[in-house]
Scaffold this motif. Structure first.
Motif, PDB file in Angstrom:
ATOM      1  N   UNK A 222      33.389 -40.531  -9.294  1.00 51.83           N
ATOM      2  CA  UNK A 222      32.504 -40.418 -10.451  1.00 51.83           C
ATOM      3  C   UNK A 222      31.917 -41.786 -10.799  1.00 51.83           C
ATOM      4  N   UNK A 223      32.698 -42.820 -10.682  1.00 49.48           N
ATOM      5  CA  UNK A 223      32.196 -44.171 -10.938  1.00 49.48           C
ATOM      6  C   UNK A 223      31.128 -44.561  -9.924  1.00 49.48           C
ATOM      7  N   UNK A 224      31.342 -44.180  -8.672  1.00 52.39           N
ATOM      8  CA  UNK A 224      30.335 -44.473  -7.645  1.00 52.39           C
ATOM      9  C   UNK A 224      29.029 -43.765  -7.967  1.00 52.39           C
ATOM     10  N   UNK A 225      29.109 -42.523  -8.388  1.00 54.17           N
ATOM     11  CA  UNK A 225      27.913 -41.765  -8.724  1.00 54.17           C
ATOM     12  C   UNK A 225      27.171 -42.394  -9.901  1.00 54.17           C
ATOM     13  N   UNK A 226      27.905 -42.829 -10.908  1.00 57.86           N
ATOM     14  CA  UNK A 226      27.273 -43.475 -12.059  1.00 57.86           C
ATOM     15  C   UNK A 226      26.553 -44.764 -11.651  1.00 57.86           C
TER      16      UNK A 226
ATOM     17  N   UNK B 195      21.356 -47.549 -10.477  1.00 58.98           N
ATOM     18  CA  UNK B 195      20.428 -48.186  -9.554  1.00 58.98           C
ATOM     19  C   UNK B 195      19.111 -47.430  -9.498  1.00 58.98           C
ATOM     20  N   UNK B 196      19.204 -46.106  -9.506  1.00 58.17           N
ATOM     21  CA  UNK B 196      17.982 -45.301  -9.480  1.00 58.17           C
ATOM     22  C   UNK B 196      17.155 -45.567 -10.735  1.00 58.17           C
ATOM     23  N   UNK B 197      17.809 -45.657 -11.880  1.00 55.01           N
ATOM     24  CA  UNK B 197      17.083 -45.947 -13.111  1.00 55.01           C
ATOM     25  C   UNK B 197      16.439 -47.331 -13.070  1.00 55.01           C
TER      26      UNK B 197
ATOM     27  N   UNK C 124      13.198 -36.901  -3.826  1.00 54.06           N
ATOM     28  CA  UNK C 124      13.974 -36.356  -2.705  1.00 54.06           C
ATOM     29  C   UNK C 124      15.367 -36.957  -2.668  1.00 54.06           C
ATOM     30  N   UNK C 125      15.396 -38.295  -2.883  1.00 56.96           N
ATOM     31  CA  UNK C 125      16.677 -38.978  -2.846  1.00 56.96           C
ATOM     32  C   UNK C 125      17.585 -38.475  -3.975  1.00 56.96           C
ATOM     33  N   UNK C 126      16.983 -38.249  -5.148  1.00 54.75           N
ATOM     34  CA  UNK C 126      17.769 -37.735  -6.277  1.00 54.75           C
ATOM     35  C   UNK C 126      18.287 -36.330  -5.989  1.00 54.75           C
TER      36      UNK C 126
END
Length: 539
Positions: free
Chosen positions: A248-252, A257-259, A220-222
């Motif tokens: 874009x850097x923030x998203x990466x 963190x998700x990984x 859900x978070x993804x």
């Protein structure tokens, strides 16, 4: 000297003849040295000299005397220089003159001796082989006979069969009772195992449910993050073109963190699939000391719990149950340099290091590098007569031993004074007689018996107490019963390869793991251990 007699006589009788001078001055019969004898023989010849010749002769004698004295003085200086060469810094600190003065140790308290509380170990009784009893042959098996053999045999009525069945019934009942008890125990055990398995299954289901919930949350978070990413991207493309790279850097970063979270969840799942195991179990058997554990059946060398005093907590120690019939408590061990022994007083008082190391099966069969602690060593040594064993190994694999039949360490109030006696072994006596390569007072300064324990923050050695620039422990790398300073240094710095020099040492002294009477001052041993156990004469 006889020449002086010539000078005095010539001064008193300037007009005398040479013969009169010889008769008046050369008749002294006292014992003369070799030099004086030579001069007397040379100057007192039976030849008549004139006064001027006598003067020249006296001057010649004086010149010869000066030459001989100069030669003797040079020899004395050479001998003195040779004697100074012997006093190079080694495990001791040589006398250097000035205000330094050797302080002899006080009267050494004798170690605890006597028979102790242990006697000889009980021998195992030999196994008895049961003897086979020959079966007594009955006159008429299966039937009954009269009391008197003359009356013959009765008809078989089954009496013997009945008696046999009754006997078997008693035996069978006992066996059935044991089987019933075993079946009940097995049933209870099965119920316990079933309950444990059922509880484990429930726990696993809960864990799986938790993992699934976490997976749903992450999904859900993804999804939310992807929706936000689309929205942000559209917004950036239309109104904030200057901040695209930053977002874009923030998203990466968020994706990383998700990984990491997913990786952590997977590792937790793998850990939960494996049952938890104890990496280093402690044997069930315990006792006051290792000798007590050996007598109770603990015959394998590994880590045990001992409790010398019931008023204090038990603690771990490695017990050697194979060397010299076992029963040894390892109080010190060096083998790989993994533990720093340059510690403070409090560390040596309570102990430090790793008691044992686990093997591939999870049992602590190998001792680690550690110091048991002066309080514990003192307590074990004062329970009764105690012996100590030093085992040493050099870098070629050669091994030697040093054993003392009496070993006692006093309490902290006396700074853990050491008392040993009764040496035997192949390493050389380094505690009672000092370094054999030294002599006189320099050798006496390397005796460890009767010394107090010293660390770099608690100076109790005999090398100018109170002077911070002259401390054995600070220069030699570890705590020990230093004198001024040592012939043995088991707690020194660990040097790989054995040989080292004063240029490699921190203070230019022999600060390695040294046993001078075996390998000298500039060889650091590969391994050394100290083990103690109760002493009794019948061992």
């Amino acid at each position: 000297m006889q020449v002086k007699y010539y000078l005095l006589c010539h001064a008193a009788h300037p007009g005398s003849e040479a013969g009169d001078m010889r008769r008046g001055c050369c008749i002294n019969t006292e014992q003369l040295s070799a030099e004086e004898t030579f001069l007397r023989t040379f100057c007192c010849r039976s030849v008549t000299f004139s006064p001027s010749s006598m003067k020249r002769l006296l001057l010649l004698c004086l010149c010869l005397h000066a030459v001989l004295c100069d030669i003797e003085y040079d020899d004395y200086e050479n001998e003195k220089a040779e004697s100074k060469k012997v006093l190079d810094p080694r495990g001791h600190r040589p006398l250097t003159g000035g205000n330094e003065r050797y302080i002899a140790p006080v009267v050494v308290p004798p170690p605890i001796s006597g028979s102790g509380s242990y006697r000889g170990r009980p021998t195992i009784a030999p196994l008895r082989i049961p003897q086979r009893q020959e079966k007594e042959e009955q006159p008429d098996a299966g039937g009954c006979t009269h009391a008197s053999e003359q009356m013959g045999v009765l008809c078989p009525t089954g009496c013997e069969l009945k008696t046999t069945l009754l006997k078997q019934e008693r035996n069978v009942k006992a066996v059935i009772t044991d089987i019933r008890r075993d079946v009940n125990d097995l049933s209870r055990s099965s119920n316990t195992v079933y309950s444990y398995v059922d509880g484990l299954s429930s726990h696993l289901r809960d864990r799986q449910r938790l993992v699934d919930d976490n997976g749903n949350i992450i999904t859900t978070y993804t999804s939310d993050m992807e929706e936000q990413h689309v929205f942000i991207k559209e917004t950036i493309d239309t109104s904030f073109p200057s901040t695209i790279r930053h977002l874009q850097q923030i998203l990466d970063t968020v994706r990383n963190k998700i990984q990491k979270i997913e990786t952590a969840i997977m590792s937790q799942r793998d850990k939960c699939n494996k049952p938890c195991t104890v990496s280093c179990p402690i044997p069930v058997v315990s006792g006051k000391e290792c000798e007590d554990i050996f007598r109770k059946g603990g015959t394998t060398s590994e880590m045990y719990l001992i409790q010398p005093d019931s008023f204090f907590r038990s603690y771990k120690v490695y017990c050697d149950m194979t060397t010299m019939n076992g029963g040894w408590a390892v109080i010190q061990n060096r083998q790989d340099g993994s533990v720093d022994f340059g510690r403070r007083w409090d560390d040596y008082r309570t102990g430090f290091g790793n008691i044992a190391l686990p093997n591939e099966k999870g049992f602590c069969h190998k001792p680690g590098e550690y110091w048991l602690g002066n309080d514990r060593i003192s307590q074990l040594s004062k329970m009764g007569p105690t012996e100590i064993l030093f085992e040493m190994t050099d870098w070629t694999g050669s091994r030697v031993q040093a054993k003392y039949n009496q070993f006692t360490v006093q309490g902290e109030n006396s700074n853990y004074v050491l008392s040993v006696a009764g040496y035997s072994g192949t390493a050389g006596d380094g505690l009672l007689i000092g370094a054999k390569e030294l002599s006189g007072e320099n050798r006496t300064m390397t005796i460890h018996n009767g010394m107090m324990f010293s660390t770099y923050d608690r100076d109790n050695d005999n090398w100018l107490p109170g002077d911070p620039s002259k401390q054995c422990s600070r220069e030699d790398g570890g705590g020990w019963w230093y004198n001024r300073c040592h012939s043995s240094n088991p707690n020194g710095r660990y040097y790989w390869g054995g040989l080292y020099t004063k240029h490699m040492a921190k203070h230019g002294t022999d600060d390695g793991i040294v046993w001078m009477n075996w390998k000298g001052s500039w060889y650091s041993l590969k391994a050394i251990s100290m083990k103690i156990r109760p002493f009794f004469p019948s061992r």
